[in-house]
Design an enzyme around this catalytic site. Structure first.
Site, PDB file in Angstrom:
ATOM      1  N   ARG A   1       5.532  10.929  -7.085  1.00  0.00           N
ATOM      2  CA  ARG A   1       4.374  10.738  -6.219  1.00  0.00           C
ATOM      3  C   ARG A   1       3.121  10.656  -7.059  1.00  0.00           C
ATOM      4  O   ARG A   1       3.158  10.046  -8.127  1.00  0.00           O
ATOM      5  CB  ARG A   1       4.331  11.773  -5.100  1.00  0.00           C
ATOM      6  CG  ARG A   1       4.571  13.209  -5.568  1.00  0.00           C
ATOM      7  CD  ARG A   1       4.599  14.171  -4.434  1.00  0.00           C
ATOM      8  NE  ARG A   1       3.305  14.188  -3.776  1.00  0.00           N
ATOM      9  CZ  ARG A   1       3.115  14.636  -2.539  1.00  0.00           C
ATOM     10  NH1 ARG A   1       4.112  15.104  -1.845  1.00  0.00           N
ATOM     11  NH2 ARG A   1       1.910  14.646  -2.010  1.00  0.00           N
TER      12      ARG A   1
ATOM     13  N   ALA B   1       3.105  11.656 -10.833  1.00  0.00           N
ATOM     14  CA  ALA B   1       4.137  10.893 -11.545  1.00  0.00           C
ATOM     15  C   ALA B   1       3.674   9.466 -11.824  1.00  0.00           C
ATOM     16  O   ALA B   1       3.876   8.942 -12.923  1.00  0.00           O
ATOM     17  CB  ALA B   1       5.423  10.872 -10.715  1.00  0.00           C
ATOM     18  N   HIS B   2       3.032   8.835 -10.830  1.00  0.00           N
ATOM     19  CA  HIS B   2       2.588   7.447 -11.028  1.00  0.00           C
ATOM     20  C   HIS B   2       1.513   7.360 -12.088  1.00  0.00           C
ATOM     21  O   HIS B   2       1.524   6.450 -12.911  1.00  0.00           O
ATOM     22  CB  HIS B   2       2.123   6.844  -9.699  1.00  0.00           C
ATOM     23  CG  HIS B   2       3.270   6.465  -8.808  1.00  0.00           C
ATOM     24  ND1 HIS B   2       4.046   7.402  -8.178  1.00  0.00           N
ATOM     25  CD2 HIS B   2       3.809   5.255  -8.483  1.00  0.00           C
ATOM     26  CE1 HIS B   2       4.994   6.786  -7.481  1.00  0.00           C
ATOM     27  NE2 HIS B   2       4.872   5.483  -7.654  1.00  0.00           N
ATOM     28  N   ARG B   3       0.585   8.320 -12.081  1.00  0.00           N
ATOM     29  CA  ARG B   3      -0.443   8.352 -13.135  1.00  0.00           C
ATOM     30  C   ARG B   3       0.218   8.499 -14.506  1.00  0.00           C
ATOM     31  O   ARG B   3      -0.142   7.830 -15.475  1.00  0.00           O
ATOM     32  CB  ARG B   3      -1.412   9.532 -12.919  1.00  0.00           C
ATOM     33  CG  ARG B   3      -2.512   9.290 -11.936  1.00  0.00           C
ATOM     34  CD  ARG B   3      -3.511   8.253 -12.406  1.00  0.00           C
ATOM     35  NE  ARG B   3      -4.303   8.647 -13.559  1.00  0.00           N
ATOM     36  CZ  ARG B   3      -5.459   9.298 -13.501  1.00  0.00           C
ATOM     37  NH1 ARG B   3      -5.955   9.627 -12.333  1.00  0.00           N
ATOM     38  NH2 ARG B   3      -6.127   9.600 -14.591  1.00  0.00           N
TER      39      ARG B   3
ATOM     40  N   VAL C   1       2.007   5.314 -15.687  1.00  0.00           N
ATOM     41  CA  VAL C   1       1.082   4.239 -16.068  1.00  0.00           C
ATOM     42  C   VAL C   1       0.284   4.616 -17.316  1.00  0.00           C
ATOM     43  O   VAL C   1       0.133   3.806 -18.235  1.00  0.00           O
ATOM     44  CB  VAL C   1       0.136   3.910 -14.880  1.00  0.00           C
ATOM     45  CG1 VAL C   1      -1.002   2.996 -15.326  1.00  0.00           C
ATOM     46  CG2 VAL C   1       0.917   3.259 -13.753  1.00  0.00           C
TER      47      VAL C   1
END
Lengths: 292, 198
Positions: B34, B37-39, B42
């Site tokens: 979520r 994790a996405h940060r 990337v």
């Protein structure tokens, strides 16, 4: 002098109240979801979604497991007799939260906004949210509400008049705000939602008024005839938008609209909207005090 | 309405055959992820997750996990709102070769373009139906970033069997979410016009 008060027994009952709130959806909401299911055509997406929802409600209750993993920000509304110490009640609630989290009935949800650190036990600054009021009865009442982050994110507050919505400071203006909030939410608040509305107040009391409406039973009637009419009108209008369960289209977008009011300042006219997901997890505990 | 059983990892052909409205029962390895994790994916581009994500699935979910007898188990695992990952997900799809995103609420145009370009699909799970999804978990294989992110935000590697989903954004440019939103706006506009003219 505080009267004798079995803190340990109270904490155990509180922890079980939290478990029930998390695992057992109230009957009126389950029934309303079943009614919504019966209105959708078999094979439709809305039917599949509502079937999944109703099956999950039964499973969660049977297995005593949280029906939704987002157990939200735990909020408690406490009524207590004068001779009981609110600090003791607060301590019991905090202990109960730690127990319920350890047992997997709550997700650890308290995150420091600067460090990003999760406290791991659902305690933190401002968590739990507690609201105390004194009353004449010789029992403690604790109303617990678990409202997830998805529905909190699509909750909203409007300041009227609004040029964007062509909304003035009247019932029509309130209606425009509620429709706008539900339109913007689409499926992100986990429709079919229950829409708590607070008219007036300030930015805090307005939202509190909206949130407290979520404790009302779906089939109750507003004592204020004007607000009662507005609730009925809005349910009809919102369900005509065909946003549907989880925003995938369908006949039921909201299960209920519940409206309260608070006195406002001459300069302010807030309309606060507490969007609650279908998983409206509310539970009330009555704890009778021992008499000396 | 079709129900398909699919086994992860998925091929381009698996994805091309999917259309909005299709029901899919997904089996194999999925990874929860979520906001944090996405940060992380990337910004840091961690290599240790590449094999697991390649042609695989990210599940927008912050589960309730319990450690019993030194073994993690999944107690509740419904989807979280996907749109918060809109700034990052297109890059994650490209960087890691994802085929599936599972979540709720749908995603925006940036992600839709990435789905077309990289042959991926958005699968819808029902918000709040956490027990049903948790019960598809056969085993908890691994977890990344648990200490750093905490239980809800960690990347849990779950082996699932027949995880039920609905295709709501396909690789052909269709979105059930866009369709519903447009229809609701049209209905509102015509309702307002009726009110004005009446």
């Amino acid at each position: 002098m505080n009267i004798p008060f079995n803190e340990k027994a109270f904490t155990i009952e509180l922890a079980d109240c939290i478990r029930q709130a998390s695992c057992e959806l109230p009957d009126d909401i389950e029934q309303s979801l079943r009614d919504a299911l019966s209105k959708e055509e078999k094979q439709s997406t809305a039917h599949t979604v509502l079937e999944t929802i109703t099956q999950n409600i039964v499973l969660a209750r049977e297995k005593s497991r949280p029906l939704c993993q987002d157990t939200g920000l735990p909020a408690f509304y406490i009524s207590y007799p004068r001779k009981v110490s609110p600090d003791m009640i607060k301590r019991s609630i905090e202990n109960a939260l730690v127990i319920a989290t350890e047992k997997g009935y709550l997700r650890p949800n308290a995150v420091d906004p600067i460090t990003g650190k999760n406290s791991g036990n659902n305690l933190g600054e401002g968590i739990p949210a507690l609201d105390f009021s004194e009353w004449d009865k010789s029992e403690i009442s604790v109303k617990c509400l678990l409202k997830g982050g998805g529905s909190e994110n699509v909750s909203a507050q409007y300041s009227l008049p609004s040029v964007e919505l062509s909304a003035g400071r009247d019932i029509k203006g309130v209606e425009a705000c509620v429709i706008d909030a539900v339109m913007k939410a689409q499926g992100n608040g986990c429709a079919p939602g229950i829409i708590g509305v607070g008219i007036g107040g300030d930015r805090i009391s307005g939202y509190e008024t909206a949130k407290k409406q979520l404790f009302r039973k779906l089939d109750d009637h507003n004592e204020d005839p004007k607000l009662n009419e507005l609730e009925q009108t809005l349910i009809k209008k919102l369900n005509q938008l065909e946003i549907g369960p989880m925003g995938l289209g369908g006949k039921t977008t909201v299960l209920g609209v519940k409206i309260g009011k608070a006195h406002r300042l001459p300069a302010s006219y807030f309309v606060s909207i507490a969007y609650m997901c279908w998983a409206c997890r509310r539970k009330e505990l009555h704890f009778l005090l021992e008499h000396e | 309405m079709k129900t398909k059983k699919l086994q992860l990892p998925l091929s381009i052909k698996d994805i091309s055959d999917l259309h909005i409205g299709d029901r899919v029962l997904l089996s194999g390895i999925i990874v929860t992820g979520r906001d944090m994790a996405h940060r992380w994916l990337v910004d840091e581009k961690p290599d240790e997750v590449r094999d697991t994500l390649y042609q695989g699935a990210i599940y927008h979910c912050g589960p309730i996990m319990l450690k019993e007898n030194d073994q993690w188990s999944c107690k509740a695992a419904g989807p979280t709102t996907s749109i918060r990952e809109e700034p990052y997900l297109a890059d994650v799809i490209q960087e890691y070769g994802l085929r599936c995103i599972i979540g709720k609420g749908g995603m925006g145009e940036k992600t839709q373009e990435a789905l077309i370009k990289h042959h991926a699909v958005y699968l819808f799970a029902v918000g709040g139906a956490a027990v049903i999804y948790a019960d598809t978990v056969e085993s908890v294989e691994h977890v990344y970033q648990l200490n750093e992110f905490g239980v809800p935000e960690a990347l849990w590697v779950l082996k699932v069997k027949d995880f039920p989903t609905i295709v709501s954004m396909d690789c052909h440019g269709n979105s059930l979410h866009r369709n519903v939103e447009k229809k609701s706006k049209d209905l509102l506009i015509s309702a307002l016009q009726n009110f004005t003219s009446g």
